[in-house]
Design a protein around this motif. Sequence first.
Motif, PDB file in Angstrom:
ATOM      1  N   ASP A   6      -7.716   6.084  -9.998  1.00  0.00           N
ATOM      2  CA  ASP A   6      -6.744   5.319 -10.059  1.00  0.00           C
ATOM      3  C   ASP A   6      -7.748   4.147 -10.669  1.00  0.00           C
ATOM      4  O   ASP A   6      -8.521   3.293 -10.168  1.00  0.00           O
ATOM      5  CB  ASP A   6      -5.994   4.716  -8.246  1.00  0.00           C
ATOM      6  CG  ASP A   6      -5.776   6.095  -7.521  1.00  0.00           C
ATOM      7  OD1 ASP A   6      -5.415   7.646  -8.860  1.00  0.00           O
ATOM      8  OD2 ASP A   6      -6.620   6.153  -6.557  1.00  0.00           O
ATOM      9  N   ARG A  52       0.070   4.367  -2.083  1.00  0.00           N
ATOM     10  CA  ARG A  52       0.023   6.430  -1.296  1.00  0.00           C
ATOM     11  C   ARG A  52       0.629   7.664  -2.308  1.00  0.00           C
ATOM     12  O   ARG A  52       1.396   7.940  -2.467  1.00  0.00           O
ATOM     13  CB  ARG A  52       0.444   5.489  -0.107  1.00  0.00           C
ATOM     14  CG  ARG A  52      -0.144   7.336   0.398  1.00  0.00           C
ATOM     15  CD  ARG A  52       0.518   6.788   2.200  1.00  0.00           C
ATOM     16  NE  ARG A  52      -0.364   6.059   2.571  1.00  0.00           N
ATOM     17  CZ  ARG A  52      -0.083   4.094   2.629  1.00  0.00           C
ATOM     18  NH1 ARG A  52       1.016   4.138   2.922  1.00  0.00           N
ATOM     19  NH2 ARG A  52      -0.412   3.713   3.860  1.00  0.00           N
ATOM     20  N   ARG A  68       9.476  10.489  -3.677  1.00  0.00           N
ATOM     21  CA  ARG A  68       9.121   9.921  -2.525  1.00  0.00           C
ATOM     22  C   ARG A  68       9.178   8.127  -1.723  1.00  0.00           C
ATOM     23  O   ARG A  68       9.280   7.127  -1.497  1.00  0.00           O
ATOM     24  CB  ARG A  68       7.257   9.602  -2.544  1.00  0.00           C
ATOM     25  CG  ARG A  68       6.702  10.904  -2.245  1.00  0.00           C
ATOM     26  CD  ARG A  68       4.738  10.908  -2.599  1.00  0.00           C
ATOM     27  NE  ARG A  68       4.404  12.047  -1.602  1.00  0.00           N
ATOM     28  CZ  ARG A  68       4.105  12.885  -2.522  1.00  0.00           C
ATOM     29  NH1 ARG A  68       5.174  13.147  -3.964  1.00  0.00           N
ATOM     30  NH2 ARG A  68       3.456  14.356  -2.098  1.00  0.00           N
ATOM     31  N   GLN A 105      -0.144   8.269  -5.222  1.00  0.00           N
ATOM     32  CA  GLN A 105      -1.847   8.967  -5.315  1.00  0.00           C
ATOM     33  C   GLN A 105      -1.135  10.272  -4.907  1.00  0.00           C
ATOM     34  O   GLN A 105      -1.607  11.382  -5.673  1.00  0.00           O
ATOM     35  CB  GLN A 105      -2.609   8.238  -3.985  1.00  0.00           C
ATOM     36  CG  GLN A 105      -3.115   7.019  -5.074  1.00  0.00           C
ATOM     37  CD  GLN A 105      -4.325   6.485  -3.839  1.00  0.00           C
ATOM     38  OE1 GLN A 105      -3.519   6.487  -2.681  1.00  0.00           O
ATOM     39  NE2 GLN A 105      -5.371   5.739  -4.358  1.00  0.00           N
ATOM     40  N   GLU A 106      -0.156   9.998  -3.830  1.00  0.00           N
ATOM     41  CA  GLU A 106       0.311  11.595  -3.024  1.00  0.00           C
ATOM     42  C   GLU A 106       0.816  12.725  -4.383  1.00  0.00           C
ATOM     43  O   GLU A 106       1.513  13.849  -4.180  1.00  0.00           O
ATOM     44  CB  GLU A 106       1.124  11.674  -1.676  1.00  0.00           C
ATOM     45  CG  GLU A 106      -0.093  10.627  -0.846  1.00  0.00           C
ATOM     46  CD  GLU A 106       1.454  10.254   0.464  1.00  0.00           C
ATOM     47  OE1 GLU A 106       2.238   9.998   0.149  1.00  0.00           O
ATOM     48  OE2 GLU A 106       0.792  10.020   1.671  1.00  0.00           O
ATOM     49  N   PRO A 140       0.871  -1.055   0.007  1.00  0.00           N
ATOM     50  CA  PRO A 140      -0.208  -0.099  -0.361  1.00  0.00           C
ATOM     51  C   PRO A 140       0.766   1.662  -0.230  1.00  0.00           C
ATOM     52  O   PRO A 140       0.344   2.815  -0.537  1.00  0.00           O
ATOM     53  CB  PRO A 140      -0.774   0.063   1.208  1.00  0.00           C
ATOM     54  CG  PRO A 140      -0.018  -1.205   2.425  1.00  0.00           C
ATOM     55  CD  PRO A 140       0.355  -2.176   1.440  1.00  0.00           C
ATOM     56  N   ASN A 141       2.050   0.686   0.587  1.00  0.00           N
ATOM     57  CA  ASN A 141       3.398   2.650   0.805  1.00  0.00           C
ATOM     58  C   ASN A 141       3.123   2.549  -0.575  1.00  0.00           C
ATOM     59  O   ASN A 141       3.426   4.398  -1.431  1.00  0.00           O
ATOM     60  CB  ASN A 141       4.244   2.256   1.030  1.00  0.00           C
ATOM     61  CG  ASN A 141       3.972   1.501   2.604  1.00  0.00           C
ATOM     62  OD1 ASN A 141       3.777   2.618   3.053  1.00  0.00           O
ATOM     63  ND2 ASN A 141       5.196   0.932   3.454  1.00  0.00           N
TER      64      ASN A 141
END
Length: 881
Positions: free
Chosen positions: A144, A103, A203, A106-107, A99-100
């Motif tokens: 997404d 994320r 990221r 998306q960020e 999930p990281n």
Amino acid sequence: MLRIVPTRSAAQAQSYYSHSDYYTGDQEHPGVWRGKGAERLGLSGIVEKEQFAALCENRDPSSGERITASTRANRTIGYDFNFHAPKSLSVLHALTDDPNLLRAFQESVDATMDLIETDAQTRVRKGYTYQDRTTGELVWARFDHFTARPIGGVPDPHLHSHCFVQNMTFDRAEGQWKAGQFRNLKRDAPFYQAVFHTELTSRLRALGVPLEQTPEGWEVRGFDRATLDKFSRRTKQIEDLAAARGITDPDAKAELGAKTRRGKAEHLSMDELRALWFDRLDSHERAALRPLPPPVKPEPAAGLEPRAALAFACRHLFERRSVVSERELLAETLRAGLGRFTLADAERAVRDSDVLVRELDGRRLATTRAVLVEEEQLIAFARDGRGRCAPLGRGDAVPRRGWLNAGQKAAVRHVLSSPDRVMLIRGAAGTGKTTLMQEAVEAIERAGTRVLTFAPSADASRGVLRKEGFTGADTVARLLVDTELQERARGQVLWIDEAGLLGATAMRGVFTLADRLACRVVLSGDRKQHGSVARGAVLKVLEEQAGLAVAEVKEVQRQKGAYRRAVELLSEGRAAEGFDALDRLGWVREIADADRYTQLAADYVAAVASRKSALVVSPTHAEGAEATGAIRTALKAAGKLGTEERAIATLTRVELTEAERTQANSYRTGDVLQFHQNAKGFALGQRVVVEPGISVPLDQAARFQVFRPSELILAPGDRVRVTKGGKTKDGHKIENGGLFTVSGFTRAGDIRLDNGWIVDRDYGHLSHGYVTTSYASQGKTVDRVLVAQSSRSGAAASREQFYVSASRARQQVTVYTDDKEALREAIGHSADRLSATELVGVEAHREQLRMRARLVRLLNRFRGHRPQPARPDREYREGRA
């Protein structure tokens, strides 16, 4: 990658709500509302279908009232800003379900869209105000998705987001909703793409994901090309289809992808897909795909620090242009950094450097002090040489060519009588510049001074000029390195034909030599035709900034009658009128894709059969390849090509700048380096193949070019063009651009030309010789020209390109297109480039206007006058602009 696609159908726009035509179940996430405009409308959280449909119909989802003032039937509903992760990240996310990673993606999308929103604008068209006002508010929904279009019912991993932005923005100055102005956002898409990748790589580094730069951008380290190809079946499908059709433009490929979509795969969950994907991997590849451990420390960064990244960006961009947009410079800087620093860091690096930024027509443009100094040196040499020299001959001498027209005679007199160190002759295409050159050179040499003639390319010098009687003509590049040739030029005249194709750095080299060797310089060319590949609009800079007198030759000699008038219109920059004149002659032919190249090929074969010299011109290599295929098919049908075909290994040049050639990540396995100069550890002509474990001599980048292996099918009777000069197997010199006919092949597979010369089968630098680009056609003259220019070559179309293409023929030009109106509009755009001197001069001119305005206000105040409103006329508006 970031693509921005307009949507003009409400029904099509509403399909973005779920993209259910190819995504199902857990292959997508629910859409979410984003943007200050959405907040203003009370929209947040999950996107509801009714809300989205109302916005697409220009209705407020809460009240049902119309949002913007008008709802035209054919209005643009919105724009799909779609963001794509590199394939390695898509595969890593799909197979680890971390999930990281999602994320981080998306960020990064949200951060980029927030920046895009701050740049949002609307048109202001009230009174005498014509401008775009920044509003900073948009309404969009982010959707997404994790998979691509299915192949054989099974999709590949493909992490991407569709951010559908409604065509509306709130103008706080007027207190109302209005349609957005998206033109500048689309123009700056490469900048936003660079920001997105900077956000994402930063990221990922924080998560401990190892990254590496590639020729295309970046990937997660550890994924080799073979592994990624297992999950790129849709991309390969589109690439294969594009290659078969000769399509290279990214937007055209995307349209091709849209036309070849397959149906959805409803029956497969993400768990089921993950199992299928794992089956494609071998044991080694599976072992490398483990969930990411918590990072102990950030991944050591690939990429450059801000100042080094900016230095690379400047070397790369300013090799071929004197002025670029500030955002293009920032984008290139961010790409070189690969997430090591932020946009703010890049902006700070620009402010602290020798980059000069000025605003022009609402856009911030950049050059460097080094580029500006180079132009100033050119200007100074030409300006300081005014009135300093004795005439080269008698200006009142009677020309030996009595048929010269008044303009040609005046140009000859200008050269013979000018006291200037640098002399300019400006002549439109087909005005007889070569003829007046012959007259002037003979007169100069009768008076006792020798003239050495040069041109930017081998084809223009050793080809065209030598055929016209200038037996010693050579390239400017040869002049700049050959000390023996330089000594022969001492105290003589250097005449450079097609000087508009010479870059500023090369011209500075010529002027430096002329200064050291006490030479005079004559430059002949045409600013309205193609400019140099290298940076520098040299003729324009010298004409406008150095104050040189210019001899202009206007009367077209090459064409006659209505054709001549059409070319004259094109030479005057009146592209649409010239196009219409050709159309009235019946020479612009709108033909559908299925028949266009077939007709062109038939016309080419007929022209050659009637013993007419013919030239096929296309703005792009891709369309040229399609035309070539059709011509070879027609020649085979006519029995003009032999049945024995051979596949010849060739080398296609990769257009890397010198800055790019200094970076290891610019190369692919299999690339071929060929040295055009002796270098440390390498000889002239030596080739090096890039392979794992082979160290590329990056410090010798100025001395080699990069090529990629390809294949050429040849048969007896084929025309071939030399793409890089060299020697035949039996020792004959062949020049770049030279055209030959294949007569057959030797037992060893070498190529036999119709003049008896033998070209080694591994020579590599050959292509079919039927079609040329408009740039390469400049300076050529034939009986008939056939121009292959469909809408797929729209990005390469320009006023200059069309003028050059249409003016090569003596008798007739025929233009083959799929859309007359689109082509007519495309050639209205000019490819003329701004010089650094012009850019800096704009600011100086504005300062003069500001000082003048302040002086007027002071005088009015002193006289007791009240300031009057500015006149809303065209002159005032242009002054403000």
